[in-house]
Structure formats: C-alpha cells, structure tokens
Design an enzyme around this catalytic site. Structure first.
Site, PDB file in Angstrom:
ATOM      1  CE1 TYR A  78      21.227 -16.769 -31.986  1.00  0.00           C
ATOM      2  CE2 TYR A  78      20.019 -14.686 -31.890  1.00  0.00           C
ATOM      3  CZ  TYR A  78      21.154 -15.433 -31.608  1.00  0.00           C
ATOM      4  OH  TYR A  78      22.192 -14.865 -30.921  1.00  0.00           O
ATOM      5  CG  PHE A 130      25.700 -20.933  -2.946  1.00  0.00           C
ATOM      6  CD1 PHE A 130      25.702 -22.138  -2.253  1.00  0.00           C
ATOM      7  CD2 PHE A 130      25.882 -20.958  -4.323  1.00  0.00           C
ATOM      8  CE1 PHE A 130      25.871 -23.340  -2.922  1.00  0.00           C
ATOM      9  CE2 PHE A 130      26.043 -22.165  -4.988  1.00  0.00           C
ATOM     10  CZ  PHE A 130      26.030 -23.362  -4.296  1.00  0.00           C
ATOM     11  CB  THR A 131      30.498 -21.633  -3.757  1.00  0.00           C
ATOM     12  OG1 THR A 131      29.431 -22.285  -4.452  1.00  0.00           O
ATOM     13  CG2 THR A 131      30.858 -22.438  -2.517  1.00  0.00           C
ATOM     14  CG  ASP A 221      19.958 -18.313  -4.641  1.00  0.00           C
ATOM     15  OD1 ASP A 221      19.145 -18.968  -5.320  1.00  0.00           O
ATOM     16  OD2 ASP A 221      21.160 -18.603  -4.572  1.00  0.00           O
ATOM     17  CE  LYS A 264      21.114 -26.085  -7.558  1.00  0.00           C
ATOM     18  NZ  LYS A 264      22.004 -25.482  -8.565  1.00  0.00           N
ATOM     19  NE  ARG A 388      29.697 -27.375  -0.610  1.00  0.00           N
ATOM     20  CZ  ARG A 388      29.654 -26.661  -1.739  1.00  0.00           C
ATOM     21  NH1 ARG A 388      28.526 -26.119  -2.143  1.00  0.00           N
ATOM     22  NH2 ARG A 388      30.735 -26.483  -2.456  1.00  0.00           N
ATOM     23  CG  PHE A 455      34.256 -26.142  -3.976  1.00  0.00           C
ATOM     24  CD1 PHE A 455      34.310 -24.782  -3.727  1.00  0.00           C
ATOM     25  CD2 PHE A 455      33.306 -26.607  -4.866  1.00  0.00           C
ATOM     26  CE1 PHE A 455      33.423 -23.905  -4.348  1.00  0.00           C
ATOM     27  CE2 PHE A 455      32.419 -25.759  -5.489  1.00  0.00           C
ATOM     28  CZ  PHE A 455      32.477 -24.395  -5.225  1.00  0.00           C
TER      29      PHE A 455
HETATM   30  C1  P61 Z   1      24.540 -27.407  -5.716  1.00  0.00           C
HETATM   31  F1  P61 Z   1      29.354 -27.390  -4.994  1.00  0.00           F
HETATM   32  N1  P61 Z   1      24.038 -25.258  -6.516  1.00  0.00           N
HETATM   33  O1  P61 Z   1      23.953 -27.102  -4.654  1.00  0.00           O
HETATM   34  P1  P61 Z   1      24.019 -23.054 -10.945  1.00  0.00           P
HETATM   35  N2  P61 Z   1      22.402 -20.641  -5.660  1.00  0.00           N
HETATM   36  C2  P61 Z   1      22.242 -21.764  -4.952  1.00  0.00           C
HETATM   37  C3  P61 Z   1      22.726 -22.951  -5.452  1.00  0.00           C
HETATM   38  O2  P61 Z   1      22.572 -24.051  -4.741  1.00  0.00           O
HETATM   39  C4  P61 Z   1      23.394 -22.980  -6.715  1.00  0.00           C
HETATM   40  C5  P61 Z   1      23.532 -21.757  -7.419  1.00  0.00           C
HETATM   41  C6  P61 Z   1      23.035 -20.603  -6.871  1.00  0.00           C
HETATM   42  C7  P61 Z   1      24.645 -26.402  -6.754  1.00  0.00           C
HETATM   43  C8  P61 Z   1      25.621 -26.606  -7.885  1.00  0.00           C
HETATM   44  C9  P61 Z   1      26.937 -26.204  -7.325  1.00  0.00           C
HETATM   45  O3  P61 Z   1      29.806 -24.807  -4.737  1.00  0.00           O
HETATM   46  C10 P61 Z   1      28.960 -25.265  -5.699  1.00  0.00           C
HETATM   47  O4  P61 Z   1      22.814 -23.394 -11.726  1.00  0.00           O
HETATM   48  C11 P61 Z   1      21.556 -21.696  -3.647  1.00  0.00           C
HETATM   49  O5  P61 Z   1      24.745 -24.232 -10.428  1.00  0.00           O
HETATM   50  O6  P61 Z   1      24.911 -22.101 -11.656  1.00  0.00           O
HETATM   51  C12 P61 Z   1      23.968 -24.157  -7.221  1.00  0.00           C
HETATM   52  O7  P61 Z   1      23.421 -22.279  -9.684  1.00  0.00           O
HETATM   53  C13 P61 Z   1      24.232 -21.691  -8.727  1.00  0.00           C
HETATM   54  C14 P61 Z   1      27.647 -27.073  -6.548  1.00  0.00           C
HETATM   55  C15 P61 Z   1      27.300 -24.879  -7.362  1.00  0.00           C
HETATM   56  C16 P61 Z   1      28.679 -26.599  -5.755  1.00  0.00           C
HETATM   57  C17 P61 Z   1      28.339 -24.415  -6.575  1.00  0.00           C
HETATM   58  O8  P61 Z   1      25.003 -28.535  -5.936  1.00  0.00           O
END
Ligand code: P61
Length: 463
Positions: A78, A130-131, A221, A264, A388, A455
């Site tokens: 833990y 970013f979303t 980021d 990623k 997108r 979305f």
């Molecule tokens: C993706 F449709 N990305 O690209 P988490 N920053 C950035 C990202 O690309 C990102 C996160 C932070 C995704 C998943 C996803 O609108 C969307 O680990 C540059 O996913 O929490 C994530 O990181 C967030 C898809 C997220 C989406 C939001 O596919």
C-alpha cells in the site's frame, strides 16, 4: 537494372511479434446495426464490433516483453512500493523534474494541478485547448485562452511547428488581464487537437523568457513530448545530432512541471503523473492526491503499472522505436496525400487527421461533418476513428453557445507497436472509398447531449 533499386533508408519496426490478438471482420449489415445502436458515436461502439481500432493511441499500446516481465515484479505494498521509487528516479532521469505524484491517468494530474494553481477568475493561456485539460481548468474557475499561432487553425499550412505559441497573443493577454490573473501557461507538446503538431525549442524558450519576468509558471502537457522531441530532431536547426533523450530533457527544462498521460509515450495501458519542481506545490499535490487518487506512492495504480511506466520510459527514447512510430503515421498520411484526400499538413505524430470540412464541404458544421465521416468510415470497413470538431469543442462555459472550431477533423489514430503496414493499407483504402462517395452523404443531428465532455457519450441520428 531490371527493377528499381529499393531505398536503403526505409525504416522497419525494431521488434518482432510474440503474441497476437485475433481481429474479427464484420458484415456491412452488422455495422449498420452497431453504429445505429451507438447513436453514430464511435465512442459508444463495442470494441468487438470494430475491425481496426484507430479511435485512440491512449492506453492501446502493445507493451514489450521487458515491460511485461516488470509487471511480475510489481510490489503491491500500500505504501512505499519499490516500483514507485523506480518510476520516480526514471522520471527525474528522462524528464528532469524534481518531484513526482503518480495519478491513475493524465486527467487525474490535470485535476490536481488546476485545483492547486487556479483561482476563480484566472486566465490560462495555452497552445490550443485539449478537452480534459480545459475542463479541469474551467472546473477550477479559470478561463482558457487560445494563444497558439494562427497556422495551427489552418489544415493546409505546412508550418513545421504548428504547436508554437504566438508570443504576441500571449503578451496581449498578459497586458489585458495582468500577470496576477495568469497562474501558468498551459503548453502542450505535441498539440493533439491541432493534428499532433510540435512546438519548437526556440518557441518554448521564448515563452519562458516572457512569462518568467512576470512570475508566470509554465505547466507542460508532456503526454506526447517524446514525439515532439523527434520532430525537433528532424526539423529544428542545431538538434539533428542530439539524442531524443537529451532533447526531451531540454524541452522540459523550460517548464515548471508537467501533467502526463502515461497511456501514450510511456507505452503502457494505464497510468499518469504530475511532476513539479516547486516544493510547496508538490506538498499540496501530494496531499490532494490521497483524497482523489490514492496514497502518494501509488496514485490509483498498482505497483506493476508503475513498473511498466518506468520501463516504458527506457524504450520511448530509443531512436529506432520513435522513428518507426512516426514513420508509420507518415506512411498512412502520405498515402492519403498521394490520393489527394484532404488531411492536416504536416502529418502529425500520433495520428492522421482528415479534413472533414473539406471532404464534406456540402454539410454545415452544425450538422456534424466529422461525426458523420467517422461513422461512414466505420460503416465501410469497421475501422474506428474519432470526431475532433464541433462536437469535441463543446459549448462555451459562460454563454452556453456551441463553439465553432475552425478545424473540423476526424482523427485516425495509430496505437504504438500494435498494427502493421498492411493494416494501414486497408485503412487508407477504406478512407478512399468513403472519400469517393462523399457527395451522397448527408449530415446528422444531435439527439442526446451530456453536460461534460459531450463527445464521449452524445448520440446522433441521420438528418
Ligand atoms: C486521446 F477524445 N488523450 O488523445 P488521460 N492531454 C493530452 C491527451 O491527449 C490526453 C490527456 C491529456 C486521449 C484520451 C482522450 O477528448 C478526449 O490519460 C494531450 O486520457 O486522462 C488524452 O489524459 C488526458 C480522448 C481524452 C478524447 C479526451 O485519445
């Protein structure tokens, strides 16, 4: 010579395949039913109904045998797991920040840093939204202000660093609202919504110079910073001979901390972290993480996940890997360019972005051209992609009106180390088929709209 001499500069994947996961093809009839049930939203499809899954590169990576071996060494204590300390020292080695707070994924880190640094009424400039990042900034009471260069909003511009911050826009904002209302600049490497476009070292340096004198922090980021480092190496003067590892560290050195989705660059299926240099911010983050994620040495993850991330860091900076990773995206993009299908130029790091506004020039943005295009590609071949555009952009948090982004795109996202060149060929051929039939297609209307990040769960019907 009887045959053309092959190029000696081709890249190949620096790995061979040890385990395979069967793919299933489906009939057109099956797909008609599946996408209708999913409300024409590819996020709502079951993955069993998908053939080649190019929805995202997030958490869809294939791990190496070295990473899987590390999973067996998970220390599931833990508190104080040895995998945490391995991840901490690896983060310090590759990213160069002092302090690490693990989180279950990127948005966990975004939540924590936004709550700590943003006060209601603050402004957060950034190189395109970013979303999830913007959502957390708004939930903390901030307003995101886009200060990316204009070229980023133009799918045809071939600017090599479309992720760059427009220094004039940044300076104008500082003058307008005053530095006290800007806790930090939110800088992404590479910029996802712009088409996976990089920021240059020259630009981040200049942003640093401008923000430093006002006491404004920079939070990077770093989700796809390794891919950004590759573009710096291949496009920015003076960096040709530097290693990816050195460029990554240099990029981070101009910032005060980062949020990271390990799903990623880190070549894993789950995980993320927040890293900072400021001890006070760290103390606060370490305290907050226990409320929202888990103890500060696991942040919502198992020890084995921390280990897989630490090992992923060693692999992500290998030049042969990153070259083949970006090479595969380029391979798909170049095919589409050769067939004159409109895509975002230059080809990005993690995905090829189709220009739905151009492809469906007869469909108004309010009738969701990109949402429609993603559904049509799925219908044609079972290849899953992602909208997108106007759906992703959501509504203005103050006026409640739909935002109308200039870019109306479909992202064809390539998971790391998962698919082969033949999969790219099949994908390209399906996109060509859909492109050729573009005139016959009508738009959609939204029949269900959730409040947050719409979305992901919105539903649509044919007009
Ligand atoms: C993706 F449709 N990305 O690209 P988490 N920053 C950035 C990202 O690309 C990102 C996160 C932070 C995704 C998943 C996803 O609108 C969307 O680990 C540059 O996913 O929490 C994530 O990181 C967030 C898809 C997220 C989406 C939001 O596919």
């Amino acid at each position: 010579m009887p045959y053309p001499k092959p190029s000696r500069r081709s890249w190949a994947e620096p790995f061979k395949i040890k385990v395979v996961e069967p793919l299933k093809t489906t009939t057109h009839e099956h797909r008609v039913k599946a996408i209708k049930e999913a409300g024409y939203n590819t996020f709502l499809l079951r993955s069993g109904d998908v053939y080649i899954d190019l929805l995202t590169d997030s958490g869809t990576n294939a791990m190496s045998d070295y990473q899987w071996a590390g999973m067996m060494l998970g220390d599931e204590a833990y508190a104080g797991s040895k995998n945490f300390y391995h991840l901490e020292s690896s983060m310090q080695k590759y990213y160069g920040y002092k302090y690490l707070v693990p989180t279950h994924q990127g948005r966990g880190a975004e939540h924590i840093i936004s709550q700590i640094l943003i006060k209601p009424g603050d402004y957060i400039p950034g190189n395109m939204y970013f979303t999830t990042t913007r959502e957390h900034q708004e939930l903390a009471g901030g307003t995101f202000v886009d200060v990316i260069i204009d070229e980023a909003h133009d799918s045809e511009s071939n600017h090599p660093f479309k992720g760059n911050v427009d220094l004039q826009k940044l300076e104008d904002l500082i003058k307008k609202v005053g530095p006290k209302k800007i806790p930090y600049a939110s800088v992404a490497a590479t910029v996802n919504m712009a088409g996976g476009q990089p920021i240059s070292i020259g630009n981040i340096k200049a942003v640093r110079k401008m923000t430093e004198k006002h006491g404004i922090k920079i939070i990077l980021d770093a989700t796809r910073a390794v891919e950004n480092a590759y573009f710096i190496k291949t496009r920015e003067k003076g960096y040709e001979k530097k290693s990816i590892e050195a460029i990554l560290k240099e990029l981070c050195s101009f910032t005060d901390g980062c949020t990271m989705s390990g799903k990623k660059d880190l070549l894993v299926n789950i995980g993320g972290f927040l890293a900072v240099n400021d001890k006070d911010v760290f103390d606060e983050a370490r305290n907050m993480v226990v409320v929202f994620e888990g103890l500060h040495t696991y942040g919502g993850l198992a020890g084995r996940d921390l280990e897989a991330m630490a090992r992923g860091m060693e692999e992500m900076v290998e030049e042969t890997y990153i070259r083949s990773r970006i090479g595969q995206v380029e391979y798909l993009g170049q095919k589409l360019i050769d067939w004159e299908i409109p895509i975002v130029r230059p080809i990005g790091g993690h995905a090829v972005f189709l220009d739905a506004k151009k492809i469906y020039s007869h469909i108004q943005q309010d009738q969701f051209p990109a949402q429609t295009l993603a559904a049509e590609i799925y219908l044609d071949s079972g290849v899953r992609t992602m909208e997108r555009g106007i759906v992703s952009a959501g509504r203005d948090s103050k006026t409640g009106e739909n935002r109308h982004p200039k870019l109306e795109l479909v992202r064809v996202t390539i998971p790391r180390r998962v698919y082969t060149q033949a999969h790219m060929d099949v994908t390209a051929e399906s996109i060509l088929e859909v492109y050729e039939n573009r005139k016959k297609v009508k738009g959609m209307r939204m029949i269900y709209e959730p409040k947050h990040l719409r979305f992901f769960q919105a539903k649509f019907a044919r007009t």
